[in-house]
Design a protein around this motif. Structure first.
Motif: not given
Lengths: 249, 249
Positions: A131-133, A149, B131-133, B158
């Motif tokens: 996932f991205c935030v 983005r 950011f990305c996880v 990111f």
């Protein structure tokens, strides 16, 4: 130098999500600095309270660093986690640009439960996959990078979480974001998770084609599923939303 | 039906990061289910403990749902947050594919401090921007989608966080990921944050050009800065790492 700065995450709202570390350090603070509504969440203590308005993050950070330089134990409080679109980055910006002596201060960042984790938990397991935030505020970055983005996140088929989706100054940011996603993604599950864990909590499960920007406000965490995110229907009860751990093209 | 399933995040390790909600619900559980090392972290209680091996998430989920159907109050425990590459998605996968009566169960997900937040707090404010996880495990998804996501994340500039960067079965995943990033990104700050908050904690601040895959193990959270992520030098002390809130092209 005995002063210190503790940048503390209070979680999304209720006391049940304030970590023991945050509680212990708040109790030790001589000064508490933050945006008014967050300062109000700190339990009663003898500490001096310095509540400020929103949008003065760097002033607030400098104030904290100044007090700590004088020996104070300063708690800088944020909702959620202080490192996710909150006070931690502002403090380090102030340190880098400020008095070189500030680099010798004891600065501790205390992690917390950030809004996207609380919202996801409330819904099921929508973050079960990558996932991205993203913060949709264009206060400090151009809209062009936000749009870039969003497109990249769709390209990577990430689940997306939006912080700061709307503000009085920029009410149409979220509408523009939905438009970009509609141009680049297929249909997606969309959830508007408002004030999760607080008395005014409200959850709206909808879709990219049906969501209305006017349903999004400052209290809302917006979640956009990936192509794989699913809904488990439960008759009259609210569906559970989850993203399978397996990804198939 | 009085049984319930509570999917509980224990945070990255130390008790200071276990939320009051998690502690309260663990104390009420009649049964505790999870991967052995996580079950071992739960404070002593009269609950029956069912520790299992890694990699049997869906079996474990079905076991929890079965016990709850019989009236048990089952705590399914994960490290970090249960919704981030942990047990929550496995439970909802089991619900969707399983006994329709499971949809009437009371299932609660209890959020926690996930590893990337603890690592970021330890370093400064590297997540100060979008950011990305990503989980690098290709156990449940093809390498092609991982590679696609890495490229998309670089395209969107990111900050990146990798979970499950290495395992005994796939020791070279992280090396392949670094290779992809080197082909698509310029120089970047890289941090290897191992066992944050635990006695064996170790932090390595390096760069995309210098990082060695063999320095990454299963305990490591890998953080890759964006083009804007910065290091604040502090003489002999470890530098602080942060991503400014402002983004300039």
């Amino acid at each position: 130098m005995t002063g210190r700065v503790m940048i503390i995450g209070l979680g999304p709202g209720p006391a049940k999500w304030v970590t023991p570390e945050a509680s212990a350090l708040l109790a030790e603070a001589t000064d508490i600095i933050g945006y008014g509504p967050y300062v109000d969440r700190v339990p009663p203590s003898p500490a001096k309270r310095h509540a400020s308005d929103n949008r003065v993050e760097v002033d607030r950070a400098r104030h904290a660093l100044d007090l700590a330089s004088g020996g104070a134990r300063v708690a800088v409080v944020s909702g959620g986690d202080p490192g996710v679109f909150a006070m931690a980055a502002a403090v380090f910006e102030a340190v880098e640009a400020g008095d070189p002596a500030w680099r010798d201060l004891d600065i501790t960042v205390v992690p917390g439960v950030t809004a996207v984790l609380a919202a996801a938990a409330r819904l099921g397991a929508p973050l079960g996959h990558d996932f991205c935030v993203i913060s949709l505020s264009d206060n400090l970055k151009p809209w062009s990078i936000i749009e870039k983005r969003l497109i990249a996140a769709v390209e990577g088929d990430f689940v997306l979480a939006f912080y700061n989706p709307a503000s009085k100054a920029r009410p149409d940011q979220i509408g523009r974001a939905f438009d970009v996603l509609r141009r680049h993604a297929g249909e997606r599950i969309v959830v508007l998770a408002k004030a999760v864990g607080r008395p005014d909590e409200e959850i709206i499960v909808t879709s990219l084609s049906a969501v209305k920007p006017e349903e999004v406000d400052m209290r809302t965490l917006v979640l956009i599923g990936s192509s794989q995110t699913r809904s488990i229907e439960r008759g009259k009860a609210e569906p559970w939303i989850y993203s399978p751990r397996r990804w198939d093209a």
